[in-house]
Design an enzyme around this catalytic site. Sequence first.
Site, PDB file in Angstrom:
ATOM      1  N   GLU A   3      -9.364  -1.809   0.662  1.00  0.00           N
ATOM      2  CA  GLU A   3      -8.975  -0.409   0.496  1.00  0.00           C
ATOM      3  C   GLU A   3      -7.956   0.053   1.532  1.00  0.00           C
ATOM      4  OE1 GLU A   3     -12.554   1.883   0.090  1.00  0.00           O
ATOM      5  OE2 GLU A   3     -13.094   0.860  -1.763  1.00  0.00           O
TER       6      GLU A   3
ATOM      7  N   ASP B  32     -19.486   5.499   4.628  1.00  0.00           N
ATOM      8  CA  ASP B  32     -20.143   5.060   3.391  1.00  0.00           C
ATOM      9  C   ASP B  32     -20.906   3.793   3.745  1.00  0.00           C
ATOM     10  OD1 ASP B  32     -20.983   4.081   0.958  1.00  0.00           O
ATOM     11  OD2 ASP B  32     -18.972   3.706   0.170  1.00  0.00           O
TER      12      ASP B  32
ATOM     13  N   LYS C 287     -17.015   8.678 -10.005  1.00  0.00           N
ATOM     14  CA  LYS C 287     -16.155   7.551 -10.373  1.00  0.00           C
ATOM     15  C   LYS C 287     -16.124   7.455 -11.892  1.00  0.00           C
ATOM     16  CE  LYS C 287     -17.314   4.782  -6.256  1.00  0.00           C
ATOM     17  NZ  LYS C 287     -18.129   3.637  -5.759  1.00  0.00           N
TER      18      LYS C 287
END
EC number: 4.2.1.11
Length: 422
Positions: A204, A241, A337
């Site tokens: 990411e 997270d 999502k």
Amino acid sequence: MTVTIENIHAREIFDSRGNPTVEVDVRLTDGTLGRAAVPSGASTGDREAVELRDGGARLQGKGVSKAVANVNGEIYEALKGQSPFNQAKLDHLMIELDGTENKSCLGANAILGVSMAIFRAAANSEKIPLYRYFGGVDLELPQPFFNVINGGVHADSGIDVQEFLITPVKRDSFRDGLKKIANIYHTLKKILSDKGLKTPVGDEGGFAPKLGTTENAIAILYQPIDSAGYFPGEKIAIAIDSSSIEFYDDKKKFYRFEGKNLTSKELLTYYDNLVEKYPALISIEDGFSEHDWEGFAAQTKARGQKIQLVGDDIFVTNPTIFKEGIKKNVANAILIKLNQIGTVTETIETISLARKAGYKTMISHRSGETVDSYIADFSVAMHAGQIKSGSMARSERVEKYNQLLRIEEDLGKDVALAQFPG
């Protein structure tokens, strides 16, 4: 002239991890084209809608030719001649055509690609931006969360927690917030290098240094924030997270975390101490496993008035599952999502539930992304409040932020900015 769906065509393309994914073109009778590409996750919830993969030797079993065939065959036959302006009807037609609870027959990757592309085709036909088509005129730019240190299954860094994020709490505009984050990102790289740490990037776009522990990662984030004069917790805040499903032992009911076996109660104490020591930490996502509802609820009861607690794997953007979470007072925010549930309509339903229940919403990318900036428009239109799309590296991540810059420019200087905390 009545505009209808003339053709639907899917193809197999590749995502940011080099894995196959589905891209869909929807062409209308007025010549308008809508195109959308479907992302894919590495850390996934057990109850997510099912991506249809081919299996076998081709592309290590990850091919999506079956999903592509379903779009070009059954789905096209069911939707051709339909109006593109009744999205809910079309999404429910595909759900009925699939006939399963988790979209495992046609594939969530097939259904979602069509759902997204129809929305874009309809917006293009109306000659308005996607965010306007979704949301009308009352719009708001989300607060971005940037994943600057990668761990867990997103990188080979040895850190159990999956994402360490920073967010511009105080900003004059979206561009101003992005400028602050870019400054911190580059300063962080220099700090890591000066300490002799390598600075490869993970899936990411965040750095993946061998920092050893969660606390070490948070502590080192304070340094570039301080050096830039942004004051941790005041102008720039921190979020994590945990993606704790990745270190939860479902059989033995404990967490294998940083070399120790922790009970839910012990892990809760760990998080409490972390928040007390690092007050710039304002949000924890998936602090507990999707199979540990009691642990998640206990954290919400203990910390829910002081910190954002985001449910991802535990809710998987599923309105039915989320309703259960609301009843049990699990979390106070939900990660959204699109590919977890598989249609735009159901995603909007989940966001509506969150708003009614007082939950914050954060729109999210996946670790396997494309250059499609769909979620940027979606976050603005849905008044999501928050978005995370990775770091300031890797073009498939930055493209979402760049699209938000374009939207801000289109909307003008008076556009509302979401604010958290606040």
